[in-house]
Design a protein around this motif. Structure first.
Motif, PDB file in Angstrom:
ATOM      1  N   SER A  81       1.714  -0.992  -3.857  1.00 22.65           N
ATOM      2  CA  SER A  81       1.394  -1.136  -2.864  1.00 22.65           C
ATOM      3  C   SER A  81      -0.758  -1.440  -3.085  1.00 22.65           C
ATOM      4  CB  SER A  81       1.980  -1.313  -1.299  1.00 22.65           C
ATOM      5  OG  SER A  81       0.218  -1.890  -0.634  1.00 22.65           O
ATOM      6  N   GLU A  85      -4.150  -3.484  -4.408  1.00 23.78           N
ATOM      7  CA  GLU A  85      -4.975  -3.453  -3.667  1.00 23.78           C
ATOM      8  C   GLU A  85      -6.553  -2.898  -4.697  1.00 23.78           C
ATOM      9  OE1 GLU A  85      -4.976  -0.329  -0.490  1.00 23.78           O
ATOM     10  OE2 GLU A  85      -3.303  -1.036   0.711  1.00 23.78           O
ATOM     11  N   HIS A  86      -5.629  -2.252  -5.632  1.00 23.97           N
ATOM     12  CA  HIS A  86      -7.198  -1.862  -6.465  1.00 23.97           C
ATOM     13  C   HIS A  86      -7.362  -2.682  -7.429  1.00 23.97           C
ATOM     14  CE1 HIS A  86      -8.068   2.722  -5.195  1.00 23.97           C
ATOM     15  NE2 HIS A  86      -7.103   2.325  -4.312  1.00 23.97           N
TER      16      HIS A  86
END
Length: 280
Positions: A81, A85-86
């Motif tokens: 997760s 996000e990155h």
């Protein structure tokens, strides 16, 4: 940039070297940089994959992750997760044949399956490498072989198709660098089904010494491993699988040949490469 968890493991080290040789940038994750002895060209990331937030600042600019379920423990879903996000786009999971060919205690296969499920749910492009037992596991016999020439073990007739760690790494590099492997799961084994007795014999041929496999009870093996300071789950994982492989041999495929365009490396080749580890 490709981030490698389990960077100091048998597969991770080879994967890092292959990636660097191919011109890829590599971030190698380790908990102990001074002891890691990683290539100078690699960007060493000091972090704990089982605590994903320790990796947060290192995920920027990462395109793909080589994920070792053993390195991430129960934090696979959280790490994936965070990766999304990155801006990470791809993950290659080092899984196990037991996901589709059950053997040993169910909880060990369930751990690999949970990481696979987390990868599918993450939205990342995923590839699963379901590997048979590593040829490198035989290094656990080295002290016995060096001192006595006798391997004392349980289930001598248990048969698997052990895979060379370099072959796993080579397939992993293909999957990490080529989107054609996205959404695929590969059952990776060595080219030959061998009993434990066979493997001991082949190590003997590699070092020019006659070796013997001596059958002892599973409990004797367990207690011996625990006395050496091995974590309790290791003999449980090993003995449970061997008990099943003594009844029915583990799977054998030609997937490595098909993916790499060359024959899979044999256990005899692995033994010859690691002969010094077994010589007294």
């Amino acid at each position: 940039m490709i981030l490698v968890t389990g960077a100091t493991g048998n597969v991770g080290r080879h994967a890092i070297r292959l990636l660097l040789d191919n011109g890829n940038q590599v971030a190698a994750v380790t908990r102990n940089a001074p002891a890691a002895d990683l290539p100078l060209e690699a960007h060493v990331v000091v972090a704990d994959p089982s605590a994903p937030q320790s990796l947060a600042t290192s995920l920027d600019g990462v395109d793909a992750i080589l994920l070792s379920p053993r390195a991430v423990a129960d934090a696979g879903a959280e790490l994936l997760s965070l990766a999304v996000e990155h801006g990470v786009t791809r993950v290659v999971v080092l899984s196990a044949t037991t996901v589709e060919h059950p053997a040993g205690q169910e909880r060990f296969a369930a751990h690999f399956k949970a990481v696979e499920d987390a990868a599918k749910a993450s939205g990342l492009q995923w590839t699963f490498l379901r590997c048979s037992d590593f040829a490198a596991n035989a290094l656990g016999w080295a002290p016995q072989i060096r001192s006595t020439g006798i391997v004392r073990g349980a289930y001598g007739d248990a048969a698997t198709s052990p895979i060379h760690e370099r072959d796993i790494a080579a397939v992993a590099v293909k999957a990490l660098t080529d989107t054609a492997h996205a959404g695929r799961h590969y059952l990776l084994t060595g080219p030959q089904s061998l009993t434990q007795r066979d493997k001991v014999r082949l190590i003997g041929l590699a070092i020019g010494r006659e070796l013997t496999f001596q059958e002892v009870s599973p409990e004797q093996v367990r207690q011996s491993m625990l006395a050496q300071g091995v974590p309790e789950d290791v003999p449980e994982r090993l003995l449970g699988s061997l008990a099943d492989f003594a009844k029915q041999a583990g799977p054998s495929t030609d997937m490595v040949d098909r993916l790499l365009g060359r024959p899979a490396l044999t256990f005899a080749e692995w033994a010859a490469e690691h002969a010094d580890a077994f010589r007294s």
